[in-house]
Design a protein around this motif. Structure first.
Motif, PDB file in Angstrom:
ATOM      1  N   GLU A  15       1.416   7.990  -4.905  1.00 46.38           N
ATOM      2  CA  GLU A  15       2.034   7.782  -6.229  1.00 46.38           C
ATOM      3  C   GLU A  15       3.419   7.149  -6.101  1.00 46.38           C
ATOM      4  OE1 GLU A  15      -0.153  11.490  -8.512  1.00 46.38           O
ATOM      5  OE2 GLU A  15       2.021  11.389  -8.482  1.00 46.38           O
ATOM      6  N   ASP A  16       4.157   7.557  -5.020  1.00 48.27           N
ATOM      7  CA  ASP A  16       5.556   7.123  -4.916  1.00 48.27           C
ATOM      8  C   ASP A  16       5.784   6.043  -3.864  1.00 48.27           C
ATOM      9  OD1 ASP A  16       6.238  10.663  -4.930  1.00 48.27           O
ATOM     10  OD2 ASP A  16       5.964   9.287  -6.612  1.00 48.27           O
ATOM     11  N   TYR A  17       4.905   5.998  -2.850  1.00 53.66           N
ATOM     12  CA  TYR A  17       5.207   5.097  -1.727  1.00 53.66           C
ATOM     13  C   TYR A  17       3.905   4.622  -1.083  1.00 53.66           C
ATOM     14  CZ  TYR A  17       4.117   9.149   1.172  1.00 53.66           C
ATOM     15  OH  TYR A  17       3.475  10.208   1.773  1.00 53.66           O
ATOM     16  N   GLU A  18       4.076   3.663  -0.167  1.00 58.35           N
ATOM     17  CA  GLU A  18       2.911   3.132   0.542  1.00 58.35           C
ATOM     18  C   GLU A  18       2.721   3.911   1.845  1.00 58.35           C
ATOM     19  OE1 GLU A  18       4.067  -0.976   0.779  1.00 58.35           O
ATOM     20  OE2 GLU A  18       2.692  -1.557  -0.817  1.00 58.35           O
ATOM     21  N   ILE A  19       1.580   4.582   1.962  1.00 56.31           N
ATOM     22  CA  ILE A  19       1.300   5.358   3.165  1.00 56.31           C
ATOM     23  C   ILE A  19       1.003   4.398   4.325  1.00 56.31           C
ATOM     24  CG2 ILE A  19      -0.192   7.093   4.207  1.00 56.31           C
ATOM     25  CD1 ILE A  19      -0.823   8.040   1.332  1.00 56.31           C
ATOM     26  N   LEU A  20       0.205   3.379   4.033  1.00 49.20           N
ATOM     27  CA  LEU A  20      -0.053   2.313   5.008  1.00 49.20           C
ATOM     28  C   LEU A  20       0.287   0.990   4.340  1.00 49.20           C
ATOM     29  CD1 LEU A  20      -3.545   3.360   6.474  1.00 49.20           C
ATOM     30  CD2 LEU A  20      -1.299   3.712   7.492  1.00 49.20           C
ATOM     31  N   ARG A  21       0.944   0.137   5.106  1.00 49.05           N
ATOM     32  CA  ARG A  21       1.459  -1.094   4.494  1.00 49.05           C
ATOM     33  C   ARG A  21       0.921  -2.312   5.230  1.00 49.05           C
ATOM     34  NH1 ARG A  21       7.157  -0.430   5.075  1.00 49.05           N
ATOM     35  NH2 ARG A  21       6.850   1.352   3.713  1.00 49.05           N
ATOM     36  N   ASP A  22       0.015  -3.010   4.596  1.00 48.85           N
ATOM     37  CA  ASP A  22      -0.474  -4.313   5.089  1.00 48.85           C
ATOM     38  C   ASP A  22      -0.860  -4.269   6.579  1.00 48.85           C
ATOM     39  OD1 ASP A  22       0.764  -7.693   5.396  1.00 48.85           O
ATOM     40  OD2 ASP A  22      -1.143  -6.964   4.595  1.00 48.85           O
ATOM     41  N   ILE A  23      -1.778  -3.365   6.895  1.00 49.34           N
ATOM     42  CA  ILE A  23      -2.173  -3.157   8.293  1.00 49.34           C
ATOM     43  C   ILE A  23      -3.378  -4.022   8.623  1.00 49.34           C
ATOM     44  CG2 ILE A  23      -3.139  -1.472   9.885  1.00 49.34           C
ATOM     45  CD1 ILE A  23      -0.972   0.199   9.330  1.00 49.34           C
ATOM     46  N   SER A  24      -3.253  -4.760   9.701  1.00 50.12           N
ATOM     47  CA  SER A  24      -4.381  -5.545  10.222  1.00 50.12           C
ATOM     48  C   SER A  24      -4.532  -5.228  11.702  1.00 50.12           C
ATOM     49  CB  SER A  24      -4.131  -7.040  10.037  1.00 50.12           C
ATOM     50  OG  SER A  24      -4.116  -7.377   8.678  1.00 50.12           O
ATOM     51  N   LEU A  25      -5.670  -4.680  12.057  1.00 50.41           N
ATOM     52  CA  LEU A  25      -5.946  -4.376  13.465  1.00 50.41           C
ATOM     53  C   LEU A  25      -7.440  -4.208  13.648  1.00 50.41           C
ATOM     54  CD1 LEU A  25      -6.591  -1.088  13.380  1.00 50.41           C
ATOM     55  CD2 LEU A  25      -4.114  -0.932  13.366  1.00 50.41           C
ATOM     56  N   SER A  26      -7.832  -4.086  14.900  1.00 53.42           N
ATOM     57  CA  SER A  26      -9.260  -3.885  15.160  1.00 53.42           C
ATOM     58  C   SER A  26      -9.449  -2.886  16.288  1.00 53.42           C
ATOM     59  CB  SER A  26      -9.937  -5.208  15.508  1.00 53.42           C
ATOM     60  OG  SER A  26      -9.388  -5.723  16.699  1.00 53.42           O
ATOM     61  N   PHE A  27     -10.627  -2.274  16.287  1.00 54.30           N
ATOM     62  CA  PHE A  27     -11.000  -1.318  17.328  1.00 54.30           C
ATOM     63  C   PHE A  27     -12.247  -1.853  18.035  1.00 54.30           C
ATOM     64  CE2 PHE A  27      -8.095   1.903  15.975  1.00 54.30           C
ATOM     65  CZ  PHE A  27      -8.007   1.775  14.586  1.00 54.30           C
TER      66      PHE A  27
END
Lengths: 265, 258
Positions: A15-27
Protein backbone atom coordinates in the motif's frame (compact mmCIF):
# COMPACT_ATOMS: atom_id res chain seq x y z
CA UNK A 1 22.48 -23.84 -18.74
CA UNK A 2 18.78 -23.91 -19.51
CA UNK A 3 16.78 -21.03 -18.17
CA UNK A 4 13.85 -22.31 -16.14
CA UNK A 5 12.34 -19.25 -14.46
CA UNK A 6 12.64 -15.68 -15.68
CA UNK A 7 11.38 -12.52 -14.04
CA UNK A 8 11.06 -9.52 -16.32
CA UNK A 9 10.62 -6.00 -14.90
CA UNK A 10 8.76 -7.39 -11.92
CA UNK A 11 7.37 -4.90 -9.41
CA UNK A 12 5.36 -5.85 -6.34
CA UNK A 13 3.58 -3.01 -4.61
CA UNK A 14 2.45 -2.74 -1.05
CA UNK A 15 0.00 0.00 0.00
CA UNK A 16 2.82 2.40 0.92
CA UNK A 17 5.93 1.23 -0.92
CA UNK A 18 7.39 -1.07 -3.54
CA UNK A 19 8.43 -4.40 -2.05
CA UNK A 20 10.19 -5.37 -5.28
CA UNK A 21 11.22 -2.76 -7.79
CA UNK A 22 11.68 -3.52 -11.48
CA UNK A 23 13.45 -6.85 -10.97
CA UNK A 24 14.75 -8.77 -13.96
CA UNK A 25 16.61 -12.01 -13.38
CA UNK A 26 16.54 -15.67 -14.21
CA UNK A 27 17.05 -19.00 -12.49
CA UNK A 28 18.77 -21.82 -14.34
CA UNK A 29 17.59 -25.41 -14.27
CA UNK A 30 19.35 -27.79 -11.88
CA UNK A 31 21.21 -24.91 -10.22
CA UNK A 32 20.94 -23.95 -6.57
CA UNK A 33 20.39 -20.24 -6.06
CA UNK A 34 20.63 -18.55 -2.69
CA UNK A 35 18.92 -15.22 -2.18
CA UNK A 36 20.52 -13.01 0.46
CA UNK A 37 19.78 -9.59 1.83
CA UNK A 38 18.96 -7.62 4.94
CA UNK A 39 15.64 -8.12 6.68
CA UNK A 40 12.69 -6.61 4.86
CA UNK A 41 14.42 -6.30 1.48
CA UNK A 42 11.86 -8.48 -0.32
CA UNK A 43 13.59 -11.87 -0.37
CA UNK A 44 10.51 -13.92 0.58
CA UNK A 45 8.36 -11.91 -1.82
CA UNK A 46 10.85 -12.57 -4.64
CA UNK A 47 10.76 -16.28 -3.87
CA UNK A 48 6.94 -16.34 -3.87
CA UNK A 49 6.80 -14.40 -7.16
CA UNK A 50 9.21 -16.91 -8.73
CA UNK A 51 6.99 -19.74 -7.41
CA UNK A 52 3.87 -18.08 -8.82
CA UNK A 53 2.27 -17.73 -5.39
CA UNK A 54 2.25 -13.93 -5.54
CA UNK A 55 1.43 -12.24 -8.82
CA UNK A 56 3.44 -9.10 -9.59
CA UNK A 57 1.68 -5.76 -9.95
CA UNK A 58 3.85 -5.02 -12.99
CA UNK A 59 6.08 -7.19 -15.11
CA UNK A 60 6.03 -10.83 -16.12
CA UNK A 61 7.12 -14.22 -14.86
CA UNK A 62 8.09 -16.84 -17.43
CA UNK A 63 8.29 -20.56 -16.75
CA UNK A 64 10.03 -22.52 -19.51
CA UNK A 65 9.37 -19.52 -21.72
CA UNK A 66 5.64 -19.42 -20.99
CA UNK A 67 4.06 -16.42 -19.27
CA UNK A 68 2.77 -17.53 -15.88
CA UNK A 69 0.08 -14.85 -15.83
CA UNK A 70 -1.55 -16.09 -19.04
CA UNK A 71 -0.88 -19.80 -18.57
CA UNK A 72 -3.91 -22.08 -19.12
CA UNK A 73 -5.18 -23.76 -15.99
CA UNK A 74 -4.04 -27.22 -17.04
CA UNK A 75 -0.47 -26.00 -17.61
CA UNK A 76 -0.58 -24.09 -14.35
CA UNK A 77 -1.56 -27.25 -12.49
CA UNK A 78 1.29 -29.13 -14.16
CA UNK A 79 3.67 -26.32 -13.15
CA UNK A 80 2.49 -26.51 -9.53
CA UNK A 81 2.95 -30.25 -9.54
CA UNK A 82 6.63 -29.79 -10.35
CA UNK A 83 7.09 -27.39 -7.45
CA UNK A 84 7.59 -27.76 -3.75
CA UNK A 85 7.50 -24.79 -1.41
CA UNK A 86 8.71 -24.91 2.18
CA UNK A 87 7.45 -21.82 4.02
CA UNK A 88 9.38 -19.90 6.65
CA UNK A 89 6.70 -20.49 9.26
CA UNK A 90 5.78 -23.97 7.95
CA UNK A 91 2.23 -22.81 6.97
CA UNK A 92 0.78 -26.23 7.70
CA UNK A 93 -3.01 -26.48 7.42
CA UNK A 94 -4.05 -26.08 11.03
CA UNK A 95 -7.39 -27.88 10.83
CA UNK A 96 -5.82 -30.98 9.22
CA UNK A 97 -3.64 -33.65 10.79
CA UNK A 98 0.01 -34.00 9.76
CA UNK A 99 -1.04 -37.03 7.70
CA UNK A 100 -3.71 -35.03 5.89
CA UNK A 101 -1.27 -32.18 5.23
CA UNK A 102 0.65 -34.61 3.04
CA UNK A 103 -2.37 -36.59 1.82
CA UNK A 104 -4.25 -33.62 0.35
CA UNK A 105 -1.70 -32.45 -2.27
CA UNK A 106 -0.86 -36.05 -3.21
CA UNK A 107 -4.53 -36.90 -3.66
CA UNK A 108 -5.22 -33.69 -5.58
CA UNK A 109 -2.53 -34.37 -8.18
CA UNK A 110 -3.09 -38.13 -8.35
CA UNK A 111 -6.87 -38.66 -8.29
CA UNK A 112 -6.55 -42.10 -9.89
CA UNK A 113 -3.98 -43.37 -7.41
CA UNK A 114 -5.33 -45.90 -4.90
CA UNK A 115 -5.84 -44.62 -1.38
CA UNK A 116 -3.59 -47.37 -0.06
CA UNK A 117 -0.75 -46.21 -2.32
CA UNK A 118 -1.20 -42.62 -1.22
CA UNK A 119 -1.24 -43.81 2.39
CA UNK A 120 2.02 -45.71 1.87
CA UNK A 121 3.74 -42.69 0.31
CA UNK A 122 2.60 -40.38 3.07
CA UNK A 123 3.73 -42.73 5.82
CA UNK A 124 7.03 -43.38 4.06
CA UNK A 125 7.69 -39.64 3.95
CA UNK A 126 6.85 -39.21 7.63
CA UNK A 127 8.86 -42.29 8.63
CA UNK A 128 11.96 -41.00 6.82
CA UNK A 129 11.90 -37.94 9.09
CA UNK A 130 10.83 -39.71 12.26
CA UNK A 131 7.39 -38.08 12.32
CA UNK A 132 5.29 -41.20 11.59
CA UNK A 133 4.18 -41.75 15.19
CA UNK A 134 2.71 -38.22 15.23
CA UNK A 135 0.87 -38.49 11.92
CA UNK A 136 -2.52 -38.18 13.60
CA UNK A 137 -1.63 -34.97 15.45
CA UNK A 138 -2.55 -31.44 14.40
CA UNK A 139 0.23 -28.91 13.72
CA UNK A 140 -0.53 -27.01 16.93
CA UNK A 141 0.27 -30.16 18.91
CA UNK A 142 3.89 -30.40 17.73
CA UNK A 143 6.90 -28.11 18.10
CA UNK A 144 7.84 -25.46 15.54
CA UNK A 145 10.90 -27.45 14.53
CA UNK A 146 8.76 -30.51 13.86
CA UNK A 147 6.32 -28.35 11.93
CA UNK A 148 9.22 -27.28 9.76
CA UNK A 149 10.11 -30.93 9.09
CA UNK A 150 6.52 -31.74 8.11
CA UNK A 151 6.43 -28.62 5.93
CA UNK A 152 9.44 -30.01 4.10
CA UNK A 153 7.75 -33.39 3.79
CA UNK A 154 4.74 -31.68 2.24
CA UNK A 155 6.95 -29.70 -0.14
CA UNK A 156 8.67 -32.93 -1.22
CA UNK A 157 5.66 -35.28 -1.30
CA UNK A 158 5.11 -34.72 -5.03
CA UNK A 159 8.83 -35.26 -5.73
CA UNK A 160 9.24 -31.81 -7.22
CA UNK A 161 11.75 -30.71 -9.80
CA UNK A 162 11.93 -27.24 -8.31
CA UNK A 163 12.18 -26.69 -4.58
CA UNK A 164 11.63 -23.28 -3.01
CA UNK A 165 12.75 -22.82 0.59
CA UNK A 166 12.12 -19.74 2.68
CA UNK A 167 14.53 -19.65 5.65
CA UNK A 168 14.63 -23.46 5.97
CA UNK A 169 17.01 -23.47 8.93
CA UNK A 170 15.60 -20.59 10.93
CA UNK A 171 14.91 -21.18 14.65
CA UNK A 172 15.51 -24.92 14.72
CA UNK A 173 17.69 -27.16 16.87
CA UNK A 174 20.65 -29.25 15.74
CA UNK A 175 18.61 -32.45 15.34
CA UNK A 176 16.05 -30.84 13.04
CA UNK A 177 18.84 -28.97 11.24
CA UNK A 178 20.52 -32.28 10.44
CA UNK A 179 17.28 -33.71 9.02
CA UNK A 180 16.68 -30.65 6.86
CA UNK A 181 20.27 -30.54 5.63
CA UNK A 182 19.95 -34.21 4.59
CA UNK A 183 16.74 -33.51 2.69
CA UNK A 184 18.23 -30.53 0.88
CA UNK A 185 21.45 -32.38 0.07
CA UNK A 186 19.45 -35.31 -1.30
CA UNK A 187 17.50 -33.08 -3.67
CA UNK A 188 20.61 -31.18 -4.76
CA UNK A 189 22.28 -34.47 -5.65
CA UNK A 190 19.18 -35.46 -7.66
CA UNK A 191 19.74 -32.38 -9.82
CA UNK A 192 16.71 -30.43 -8.68
CA UNK A 193 16.50 -26.71 -9.08
CA UNK A 194 16.75 -25.13 -5.64
CA UNK A 195 15.85 -21.55 -4.74
CA UNK A 196 16.63 -20.66 -1.15
CA UNK A 197 16.20 -17.59 1.01
CA UNK A 198 18.52 -17.93 3.96
CA UNK A 199 20.89 -16.26 6.41
CA UNK A 200 22.55 -19.59 7.15
CA UNK A 201 26.20 -19.27 6.18
CA UNK A 202 26.85 -23.02 6.38
CA UNK A 203 23.96 -23.79 4.09
CA UNK A 204 24.98 -21.01 1.70
CA UNK A 205 28.55 -22.19 1.46
CA UNK A 206 27.82 -25.79 0.47
CA UNK A 207 24.57 -25.28 -1.41
CA UNK A 208 24.87 -22.17 -3.53
CA UNK A 209 25.80 -22.41 -7.20
CA UNK A 210 24.44 -18.90 -7.74
CA UNK A 211 23.94 -15.98 -5.40
CA UNK A 212 21.51 -13.09 -5.56
CA UNK A 213 22.01 -10.13 -3.26
CA UNK A 214 18.97 -7.95 -2.66
CA UNK A 215 18.60 -4.62 -0.97
CA UNK A 216 15.44 -2.50 -0.58
CA UNK A 217 13.59 -4.45 -3.26
CA UNK A 218 16.34 -4.22 -5.87
CA UNK A 219 18.99 -6.64 -7.08
CA UNK A 220 22.41 -5.37 -6.07
CA UNK A 221 24.37 -8.26 -7.52
CA UNK A 222 23.71 -11.68 -8.96
CA UNK A 223 25.74 -14.41 -10.57
CA UNK A 224 27.81 -17.51 -9.79
CA UNK A 225 28.54 -17.91 -6.10
CA UNK A 226 32.31 -17.34 -6.26
CA UNK A 227 31.95 -14.26 -8.42
CA UNK A 228 29.40 -12.57 -6.17
CA UNK A 229 31.23 -13.59 -3.01
CA UNK A 230 34.41 -11.96 -4.29
CA UNK A 231 32.68 -8.95 -5.77
CA UNK A 232 34.52 -5.66 -5.49
CA UNK A 233 31.21 -3.89 -4.95
CA UNK A 234 31.45 -2.49 -1.43
CA UNK A 235 27.71 -2.59 -0.98
CA UNK A 236 27.67 -6.32 -1.76
CA UNK A 237 30.48 -6.98 0.72
CA UNK A 238 28.71 -4.93 3.34
CA UNK A 239 25.47 -6.88 2.89
CA UNK A 240 27.27 -10.25 2.88
CA UNK A 241 29.21 -9.39 6.01
CA UNK A 242 26.13 -8.20 7.86
CA UNK A 243 23.90 -11.04 6.71
CA UNK A 244 26.51 -13.80 7.02
CA UNK A 245 27.93 -12.34 10.20
CA UNK A 246 30.38 -15.10 11.11
CA UNK A 247 32.22 -14.66 7.82
CA UNK A 248 33.09 -11.08 8.75
CA UNK A 249 35.26 -12.16 11.67
CA UNK A 250 37.73 -14.08 9.54
CA UNK A 251 40.46 -12.81 7.27
CA UNK A 252 40.49 -15.98 5.25
CA UNK A 253 37.80 -17.12 2.90
CA UNK A 254 35.46 -18.75 5.44
CA UNK A 255 32.78 -19.53 2.90
CA UNK A 256 35.32 -21.28 0.75
CA UNK A 257 36.66 -23.26 3.72
CA UNK A 258 33.15 -24.30 4.78
CA UNK A 259 32.34 -25.39 1.24
CA UNK A 260 35.39 -27.64 1.12
CA UNK A 261 34.57 -29.20 4.52
CA UNK A 262 31.02 -30.05 3.47
CA UNK A 263 32.11 -31.67 0.21
CA UNK A 264 34.52 -33.89 2.14
CA UNK A 265 31.67 -35.16 4.45
CA UNK B 1 -12.87 17.90 0.54
CA UNK B 2 -13.75 17.19 -3.06
CA UNK B 3 -10.61 15.11 -3.44
CA UNK B 4 -11.49 13.12 -0.31
CA UNK B 5 -15.01 12.52 -1.63
CA UNK B 6 -13.62 11.47 -4.97
CA UNK B 7 -11.18 9.08 -3.29
CA UNK B 8 -13.99 7.64 -1.15
CA UNK B 9 -16.14 7.08 -4.22
CA UNK B 10 -13.21 5.57 -6.09
CA UNK B 11 -12.53 3.18 -3.19
CA UNK B 12 -16.19 2.14 -2.99
CA UNK B 13 -16.41 1.47 -6.73
CA UNK B 14 -13.15 -0.50 -6.64
CA UNK B 15 -14.43 -2.56 -3.72
CA UNK B 16 -17.71 -3.23 -5.53
CA UNK B 17 -15.92 -4.32 -8.71
CA UNK B 18 -13.57 -6.51 -6.68
CA UNK B 19 -16.51 -8.13 -4.88
CA UNK B 20 -18.29 -8.67 -8.20
CA UNK B 21 -15.18 -10.34 -9.59
CA UNK B 22 -15.03 -12.58 -6.53
CA UNK B 23 -18.71 -13.49 -6.94
CA UNK B 24 -18.12 -14.43 -10.56
CA UNK B 25 -15.13 -16.61 -9.65
CA UNK B 26 -17.14 -18.43 -6.99
CA UNK B 27 -20.05 -19.05 -9.36
CA UNK B 28 -17.75 -20.39 -12.11
CA UNK B 29 -15.94 -22.62 -9.63
CA UNK B 30 -19.30 -23.84 -8.29
CA UNK B 31 -20.42 -24.91 -11.76
CA UNK B 32 -17.20 -26.89 -12.28
CA UNK B 33 -17.12 -28.29 -8.72
CA UNK B 34 -19.00 -31.56 -9.42
CA UNK B 35 -16.74 -32.61 -12.27
CA UNK B 36 -13.51 -31.98 -10.41
CA UNK B 37 -12.19 -34.93 -8.49
CA UNK B 38 -11.29 -32.63 -5.65
CA UNK B 39 -10.66 -33.24 -2.04
CA UNK B 40 -13.26 -30.46 -1.51
CA UNK B 41 -16.07 -33.00 -1.08
CA UNK B 42 -14.92 -33.61 2.47
CA UNK B 43 -14.98 -29.87 3.20
CA UNK B 44 -18.55 -29.73 1.83
CA UNK B 45 -19.72 -32.59 4.06
CA UNK B 46 -18.10 -31.03 7.13
CA UNK B 47 -19.69 -27.66 6.32
CA UNK B 48 -23.16 -29.23 6.04
CA UNK B 49 -22.55 -31.00 9.33
CA UNK B 50 -21.52 -27.81 11.12
CA UNK B 51 -24.00 -25.37 9.54
CA UNK B 52 -26.97 -27.72 9.23
CA UNK B 53 -26.89 -30.64 11.62
CA UNK B 54 -25.25 -28.89 14.58
CA UNK B 55 -27.63 -25.92 14.34
CA UNK B 56 -30.74 -28.05 14.67
CA UNK B 57 -30.79 -27.82 18.43
CA UNK B 58 -30.92 -24.05 18.56
CA UNK B 59 -33.32 -23.92 15.60
CA UNK B 60 -35.65 -26.30 17.41
CA UNK B 61 -35.66 -24.14 20.51
CA UNK B 62 -36.28 -20.88 18.70
CA UNK B 63 -38.88 -22.34 16.34
CA UNK B 64 -40.86 -23.85 19.21
CA UNK B 65 -40.72 -20.56 21.11
CA UNK B 66 -41.79 -18.49 18.10
CA UNK B 67 -44.64 -20.87 17.31
CA UNK B 68 -45.74 -20.76 20.94
CA UNK B 69 -45.69 -16.96 21.12
CA UNK B 70 -47.70 -16.56 17.92
CA UNK B 71 -50.35 -19.04 18.96
CA UNK B 72 -50.68 -17.55 22.45
CA UNK B 73 -51.11 -14.04 21.08
CA UNK B 74 -53.39 -15.15 18.28
CA UNK B 75 -55.69 -17.37 20.32
CA UNK B 76 -56.13 -14.71 22.99
CA UNK B 77 -56.61 -11.67 20.69
CA UNK B 78 -58.30 -12.81 17.49
CA UNK B 79 -61.51 -14.32 18.98
CA UNK B 80 -62.21 -10.87 20.55
CA UNK B 81 -62.72 -9.58 16.99
CA UNK B 82 -64.47 -12.72 15.78
CA UNK B 83 -61.47 -13.63 13.65
CA UNK B 84 -60.30 -16.80 15.37
CA UNK B 85 -59.86 -18.57 12.04
CA UNK B 86 -57.26 -16.01 10.99
CA UNK B 87 -54.74 -17.67 13.28
CA UNK B 88 -53.82 -20.14 10.55
CA UNK B 89 -53.24 -17.38 8.00
CA UNK B 90 -51.12 -15.53 10.52
CA UNK B 91 -49.11 -18.66 11.28
CA UNK B 92 -48.41 -19.15 7.60
CA UNK B 93 -47.55 -15.50 6.97
CA UNK B 94 -45.32 -15.15 10.00
CA UNK B 95 -43.61 -18.53 10.34
CA UNK B 96 -43.57 -19.83 6.78
CA UNK B 97 -43.09 -16.61 4.81
CA UNK B 98 -41.22 -14.29 7.15
CA UNK B 99 -39.74 -15.41 10.47
CA UNK B 100 -38.78 -18.90 9.39
CA UNK B 101 -36.30 -17.82 6.71
CA UNK B 102 -35.02 -14.64 8.36
CA UNK B 103 -34.48 -16.05 11.85
CA UNK B 104 -32.75 -19.09 10.39
CA UNK B 105 -30.54 -16.71 8.42
CA UNK B 106 -29.64 -14.81 11.59
CA UNK B 107 -28.72 -18.04 13.37
CA UNK B 108 -26.64 -19.26 10.44
CA UNK B 109 -24.89 -15.89 10.19
CA UNK B 110 -24.11 -15.87 13.89
CA UNK B 111 -22.82 -19.46 13.90
CA UNK B 112 -21.43 -20.22 10.48
CA UNK B 113 -20.80 -16.77 9.08
CA UNK B 114 -18.53 -15.86 11.97
CA UNK B 115 -16.80 -19.24 11.94
CA UNK B 116 -16.10 -19.11 8.21
CA UNK B 117 -14.77 -15.54 8.25
CA UNK B 118 -12.61 -16.28 11.29
CA UNK B 119 -11.20 -19.50 9.90
CA UNK B 120 -10.37 -18.10 6.46
CA UNK B 121 -8.97 -14.88 7.91
CA UNK B 122 -6.71 -16.88 10.21
CA UNK B 123 -5.56 -18.97 7.28
CA UNK B 124 -4.61 -15.85 5.30
CA UNK B 125 -2.54 -14.45 8.15
CA UNK B 126 -0.67 -17.73 8.73
CA UNK B 127 0.03 -18.23 4.98
CA UNK B 128 -2.08 -21.39 4.81
CA UNK B 129 -3.89 -19.99 1.75
CA UNK B 130 -0.51 -19.46 0.07
CA UNK B 131 0.31 -23.07 0.93
CA UNK B 132 -2.81 -24.23 -0.93
CA UNK B 133 -1.79 -22.10 -3.93
CA UNK B 134 1.75 -23.51 -3.80
CA UNK B 135 0.50 -27.10 -4.21
CA UNK B 136 -1.88 -26.11 -6.99
CA UNK B 137 -5.14 -26.17 -5.05
CA UNK B 138 -7.37 -23.22 -5.94
CA UNK B 139 -8.49 -21.69 -2.62
CA UNK B 140 -11.81 -20.63 -4.11
CA UNK B 141 -12.59 -24.12 -5.40
CA UNK B 142 -11.41 -25.88 -2.26
CA UNK B 143 -12.32 -23.46 0.53
CA UNK B 144 -15.01 -21.07 -0.74
CA UNK B 145 -17.20 -23.25 -2.96
CA UNK B 146 -17.81 -26.07 -0.42
CA UNK B 147 -18.76 -23.44 2.15
CA UNK B 148 -20.97 -21.66 -0.41
CA UNK B 149 -22.77 -24.90 -1.29
CA UNK B 150 -22.86 -26.20 2.28
CA UNK B 151 -24.29 -23.03 3.79
CA UNK B 152 -26.86 -22.53 1.02
CA UNK B 153 -28.08 -26.12 1.18
CA UNK B 154 -28.14 -26.10 4.97
CA UNK B 155 -30.06 -22.79 5.00
CA UNK B 156 -32.80 -24.27 2.85
CA UNK B 157 -33.09 -27.45 4.89
CA UNK B 158 -32.93 -25.58 8.21
CA UNK B 159 -35.65 -23.18 7.05
CA UNK B 160 -37.98 -26.07 6.24
CA UNK B 161 -37.09 -27.61 9.59
CA UNK B 162 -37.79 -24.30 11.38
CA UNK B 163 -41.19 -24.05 9.72
CA UNK B 164 -42.18 -27.62 10.55
CA UNK B 165 -41.05 -27.33 14.18
CA UNK B 166 -42.62 -23.88 14.51
CA UNK B 167 -45.99 -25.08 13.27
CA UNK B 168 -45.83 -28.21 15.43
CA UNK B 169 -44.76 -26.10 18.39
CA UNK B 170 -47.78 -23.90 17.86
CA UNK B 171 -50.03 -26.97 17.79
CA UNK B 172 -48.68 -28.32 21.08
CA UNK B 173 -49.26 -24.93 22.75
CA UNK B 174 -52.87 -24.83 21.56
CA UNK B 175 -53.47 -28.05 23.50
CA UNK B 176 -52.69 -26.15 26.70
CA UNK B 177 -54.91 -23.17 25.91
CA UNK B 178 -57.69 -24.44 23.67
CA UNK B 179 -57.28 -28.09 22.70
CA UNK B 180 -58.20 -28.97 19.15
CA UNK B 181 -57.75 -32.26 17.30
CA UNK B 182 -54.55 -32.67 15.29
CA UNK B 183 -56.50 -33.29 12.10
CA UNK B 184 -58.52 -30.09 12.53
CA UNK B 185 -55.42 -28.00 13.23
CA UNK B 186 -53.43 -29.28 10.25
CA UNK B 187 -56.50 -29.37 8.05
CA UNK B 188 -57.09 -25.64 8.63
CA UNK B 189 -53.38 -24.93 8.32
CA UNK B 190 -52.99 -26.67 4.97
CA UNK B 191 -56.09 -24.99 3.61
CA UNK B 192 -54.47 -21.61 4.43
CA UNK B 193 -51.11 -22.71 3.00
CA UNK B 194 -50.50 -22.02 -0.67
CA UNK B 195 -47.74 -23.15 -3.00
CA UNK B 196 -46.42 -19.58 -3.35
CA UNK B 197 -45.93 -19.45 0.44
CA UNK B 198 -43.61 -22.44 0.31
CA UNK B 199 -41.93 -21.11 -2.84
CA UNK B 200 -41.39 -17.71 -1.24
CA UNK B 201 -39.84 -19.35 1.80
CA UNK B 202 -37.51 -21.53 -0.25
CA UNK B 203 -36.45 -18.67 -2.49
CA UNK B 204 -35.69 -16.52 0.53
CA UNK B 205 -33.70 -19.28 2.24
CA UNK B 206 -31.72 -19.91 -0.95
CA UNK B 207 -30.92 -16.21 -1.38
CA UNK B 208 -29.99 -15.82 2.29
CA UNK B 209 -27.67 -18.83 2.09
CA UNK B 210 -25.95 -17.40 -0.96
CA UNK B 211 -25.52 -13.98 0.65
CA UNK B 212 -24.26 -15.27 4.00
CA UNK B 213 -21.71 -17.64 2.47
CA UNK B 214 -20.42 -15.14 -0.10
CA UNK B 215 -20.05 -12.32 2.40
CA UNK B 216 -18.35 -14.54 5.02
CA UNK B 217 -15.84 -16.07 2.63
CA UNK B 218 -15.16 -12.72 0.96
CA UNK B 219 -14.45 -10.98 4.25
CA UNK B 220 -12.31 -13.89 5.45
CA UNK B 221 -10.14 -13.85 2.33
CA UNK B 222 -9.80 -10.05 2.54
CA UNK B 223 -7.77 -10.10 5.73
CA UNK B 224 -4.47 -8.57 4.70
CA UNK B 225 -1.58 -8.78 7.11
CA UNK B 226 -2.38 -8.83 10.82
CA UNK B 227 -4.43 -11.14 13.00
CA UNK B 228 -6.07 -8.04 14.52
CA UNK B 229 -7.92 -7.61 11.24
CA UNK B 230 -9.70 -10.95 11.68
CA UNK B 231 -12.30 -9.84 14.26
CA UNK B 232 -12.87 -6.64 12.26
CA UNK B 233 -13.63 -8.69 9.16
CA UNK B 234 -15.88 -11.03 11.16
CA UNK B 235 -17.91 -8.07 12.42
CA UNK B 236 -18.20 -6.81 8.85
CA UNK B 237 -19.29 -10.24 7.66
CA UNK B 238 -22.05 -10.43 10.27
CA UNK B 239 -23.19 -6.85 9.74
CA UNK B 240 -23.24 -7.07 5.97
CA UNK B 241 -24.85 -10.50 6.06
CA UNK B 242 -27.68 -9.35 8.30
CA UNK B 243 -28.33 -6.15 6.33
CA UNK B 244 -28.27 -7.93 2.97
CA UNK B 245 -30.63 -10.64 4.22
CA UNK B 246 -33.10 -8.06 5.54
CA UNK B 247 -33.00 -6.12 2.27
CA UNK B 248 -33.35 -9.32 0.23
CA UNK B 249 -36.25 -10.37 2.45
CA UNK B 250 -38.03 -7.12 1.72
CA UNK B 251 -37.43 -7.48 -2.03
CA UNK B 252 -38.71 -11.06 -2.19
CA UNK B 253 -41.73 -10.17 -0.04
CA UNK B 254 -42.46 -7.27 -2.37
CA UNK B 255 -42.28 -9.57 -5.40
CA UNK B 256 -44.58 -11.99 -3.59
CA UNK B 257 -47.25 -9.34 -3.18
CA UNK B 258 -47.00 -7.94 -6.72
Amino acid sequence: MKELIRLKNVTVQSEDYEILRDISLSFAQSRSTVILGPAGCGKSTLLKVAAGIIMPDRGSVFIDGENLLTMPERDLKAFRRRNGFAFQDAALWANQSLYENLFIPLRFHNPRLKKSEIHDRVMQSLESTGMDSQAHLRPAQISSGEQKIVSFCRALILEPEVLYMDEPTLSIDARVLGIIYDLIRRYKQKGCTLLVVTHDQDLTSWLADDLIVLKAGEVVEMGPFDEVKNSENQEVQSILSSVLSRAASYDTDILGLLAKEQMQD
Amino acid sequence: MLAALGQWLNDKISALLYASGYLLKVLIATVTFPRRRQVGNRVLVLQILFTGVEAMGIITLIALAIGAVIIIQGVSLLPQFGQGQLIYTILIAVIVRELGPILTAFIVTARSGTAIATELGGMVVTHQIEAYVSVGINPISYLAVPRFLGVTLSMMVLTVYFIVVGLFGAFFLTQLIKPIPLSEYFGNLFSALRFVDILSSLVKSFVFGVLISLVSTYQGFNVRQASTEVPQRVIKAVGQGVVLCIVANAIVSLIYYI
